[in-house]
Design a protein around this motif. Structure first.
Motif, PDB file in Angstrom:
ATOM      1  N   GLY A 155       0.802  -1.226   0.000  1.00  0.00           N
ATOM      2  CA  GLY A 155       0.000   0.000   0.000  1.00  0.00           C
ATOM      3  C   GLY A 155       0.829   1.268   0.000  1.00  0.00           C
ATOM      4  N   LEU A 156       2.137   1.157   0.156  1.00  0.00           N
ATOM      5  CA  LEU A 156       3.018   2.326   0.161  1.00  0.00           C
ATOM      6  C   LEU A 156       3.386   2.629  -1.293  1.00  0.00           C
ATOM      7  N   THR A 157       2.675   3.556  -1.902  1.00  0.00           N
ATOM      8  CA  THR A 157       2.838   3.813  -3.328  1.00  0.00           C
ATOM      9  C   THR A 157       4.047   4.691  -3.654  1.00  0.00           C
ATOM     10  N   ASP A 158       4.602   5.337  -2.664  1.00  0.00           N
ATOM     11  CA  ASP A 158       5.830   6.110  -2.852  1.00  0.00           C
ATOM     12  C   ASP A 158       6.908   5.489  -1.971  1.00  0.00           C
ATOM     13  N   LEU A 159       7.955   4.923  -2.593  1.00  0.00           N
ATOM     14  CA  LEU A 159       8.978   4.185  -1.850  1.00  0.00           C
ATOM     15  C   LEU A 159      10.169   5.049  -1.437  1.00  0.00           C
ATOM     16  N   SER A 160      10.069   6.360  -1.647  1.00  0.00           N
ATOM     17  CA  SER A 160      11.112   7.265  -1.182  1.00  0.00           C
ATOM     18  C   SER A 160      10.702   7.800   0.186  1.00  0.00           C
ATOM     19  N   VAL A 161      11.170   7.137   1.240  1.00  0.00           N
ATOM     20  CA  VAL A 161      10.724   7.429   2.615  1.00  0.00           C
ATOM     21  C   VAL A 161      11.808   8.197   3.353  1.00  0.00           C
TER      22      VAL A 161
END
Length: 377
Positions: free
Chosen positions: A164-170
Motif C-alpha cells: 500500500g506504500l505507493t511512494d517508496l522514497s521514505v
C-alpha cells in the motif's frame, strides 16, 4: 502574607524545574546550534532531555549534553558520515541507531562507538529510523528507494514492509507512543499511515515531507518538516496548519520533541543550524501564524540560560527531578504554566532582582546536592 509565601514557593519550584531549557522564544523559533552545516536528523535522550544528538551531511553524529549550547562529534566506527536518521532505544538509552547512505549503524555506548547492522537491508540509503517504544528490538528503516524495512531483532536482520506504500522514497518515520502498531511514513508524495505494524499502508495527505514527530503525551498531534517549514496536525494527520513564526529557514529536514516538555520542539534546517520552539497555547503561533517572545523563570531572573546559577538548577533538574515519574510530572506541569510568569518577571527589573534573591536558597541547595553527588561518583 500567605499570598506572598505562596508566590515565593511557586517561583522556587518553577525555577528548579524549568531553568534547564535553552532560552527558546515563546511560540517563536530560536536558533541553538550546531554551526556545522546541514542538520539532517535529531534525537533527544528520553530521560535526560538536555542530551541531544544531531546527524549531519558529512560531519557524522554530533552530541550535546547541555541542550544544544555545545556540540562534539561522536563518530568512532561510523564509516559513513552522511547521517540522515537517528533513533534511541527508549529503555536502553545508550543504544542508538544511525541511518546513513551506507546503511544502518548501531551504538551501545551513547555514540562512542558504532558498528554496521545491515543484513537483509537491500536498499542502504536510509533516510528514516523509528524504534517501537514498548518492544525496542523492533525498529523500522525508511529508505530513499526501497520503502520501509522492519527488524525484530535490534537491527540484526531486515525485511521490507511496503504493501500500500505507493511512494517508496521514505524520508521520515514516526510511531504512536501509546499505540505502537500505528506508524506514519513521510515521503515525496505525502504522509502514509499504517495501523498494523507496517503490514499495510494508506495515504493521509499529499506533499513532500522530510521529517515527522509525534507528541508523546497527545499522539494525535503530529509535526511535519517540509520544504515550506513546519506543519502541525492535531487530528492524526487529517488536517495541517503552519507553525513557522521566527523560522528563518523553511527547509526543515529534521524534527524532535522534548519528551519531558512536549511543547518544546527542535527543527534541523538546511545549512542553518537547529531551531527550538517553545509553544504556549493562546499566546502565539500554534498553527495560525501568531508570535511572541520570552524565557523561563531562572533565565528571566539571571538574564541568560548560560548563567552559572541557571546551569546549576538545570543539572539539579536532570539528576534529581527527571529520574523518577513524580519529578517528570512536576516538570511537565510547570513547563505548561511558567512562561507567562517568566515574561512578567522579565519586564520588571525590580522583580528580577527580587526573584534572584528568592532563588539563591534553591541554587545553594542544588549546589550542595550536586557536590554530594559528584563526590559519591
Amino acid at each position: 502574607m500567605n499570598t506572598v509565601k505562596s508566590g515565593v514557593l511557586m517561583i522556587l519550584l518553577l525555577a528548579a524545574s524549568l531553568s534547564g531549557i535553552a532560552q527558546a522564544g515563546i511560540n517563536v523559533w530560536t536558533p541553538t546550534g550546531p554551526e556545522r552545516g546541514t542538520t539532517l536528523a535529531l534525537a533527544i535522550d528520553p530521560a535526560t532531555p538536555t542530551t541531544l544528538y544531531a546527524g549531519t551531511d558529512g560531519g557524522g553524529v554530533l552530541k550535546s549534553i547541555d541542550s544544544g549550547a555545545h556540540w562534539g562529534a561522536v563518530n568512532t566506527g561510523l564509516t559513513n558520515l552522511f547521517v540522515s536518521a537517528l533513533a534511541i532505544d527508549p529503555t536502553t538509552r545508550s543504544t542508538l541507531y544511525a541511518g546513513t547512505v551506507g546503511g544502518v549503524f548501531k551504538s551501545t555506548d551513547g555514540g562512542a562507538n558504532w558498528g554496521a547492522v545491515n543484513t537483509g537491508l537491500t536498499d542502504r540509503s536510509v533516510g528514516a529510523l523509528a524504534v517501537n517504544p514498548t518492544t525496542p528490538s523492533t525498529l523500522y528503516a525508511g529508505t530513499f528507494g526501497g520503502g520501509v524495512f522492519k527488524s525484530t531483532d535490534g537491527g540484526a536482520n531486515w525485511g521490507a514492509v511496503n504493501t500500500g506504500l505507493t511512494d517508496l522514497s521514505v524520508s521520515a518515520l514516526a510511531i504512536d507512543p501509546t499505540t505502537p502498531s500505528t506508524l506514519y511514513a513521510g515521503t515525496n508524495g505525502g504522509v502514509f499511515k499504517s495501523i498494523d505494524n507496517g503490514a499495510n499502508w494508506g495515504a493521509v495527505n499529499t506533499g513532500s515531507v522530510r521529517a515527522l514527530a509525534i507528541d508523546p503525551t497527545t499522539p494525535s498531534t503530529l509535526y511535519a518538516g517540509t520544504f515550506g517549514g513546519v506543519f502541525k496536525s492535531t487530528d492524526g494527520g487529517t488536517n495541517w496548519g503552519a507553525v513557522n513564526t521566527g523560522l528563518t529557514n523553511l527547509t526543515v529536514l529534521a524534527l524532535a520533541i522534548d519528551p519531558a516538555a512536549p511543547n518544546t520542539i527542535y527543527a534541523g534546517t538546511n545549512g542553518n543550524s537547529v531551531f527550538v520552539l517553545q509553544q504556549v497555547s493562546g499566546t502565539g503561533d500554534s498553527g495560525d501564524g501568531g508570535g511572541g517572545g520570552g524565557c523561563f523563570i531562572a533565565t528571566a531572573a539571571f538574564g541568560s540560560p548560560l548563567a552559572a546559577e541557571v546551569q546549576t538548577l538545570r543539572e539539579f533538574r536532570d539528576r534529581y527531578l527527571l529520574t523518577h515519574a513524580p519529578g517528570r510530572l512536576l516538570v511537565a506541569v510547570y513547563y505548561r504554566v511558567s512562561p507567562p510568569l517568566a515574561q512578567f518577571i522579565r519586564r520588571h527589573e525590580a522583580l528580577r532582582a527580587l526573584t534572584r534573591g528568592l532563588l539563591w536558597p534553591a541554587v545553594w541547595g542544588a549546589r550542595l546536592a550536586l557536590s554530594v553527588s559528584h563526590t559519591a561518583e
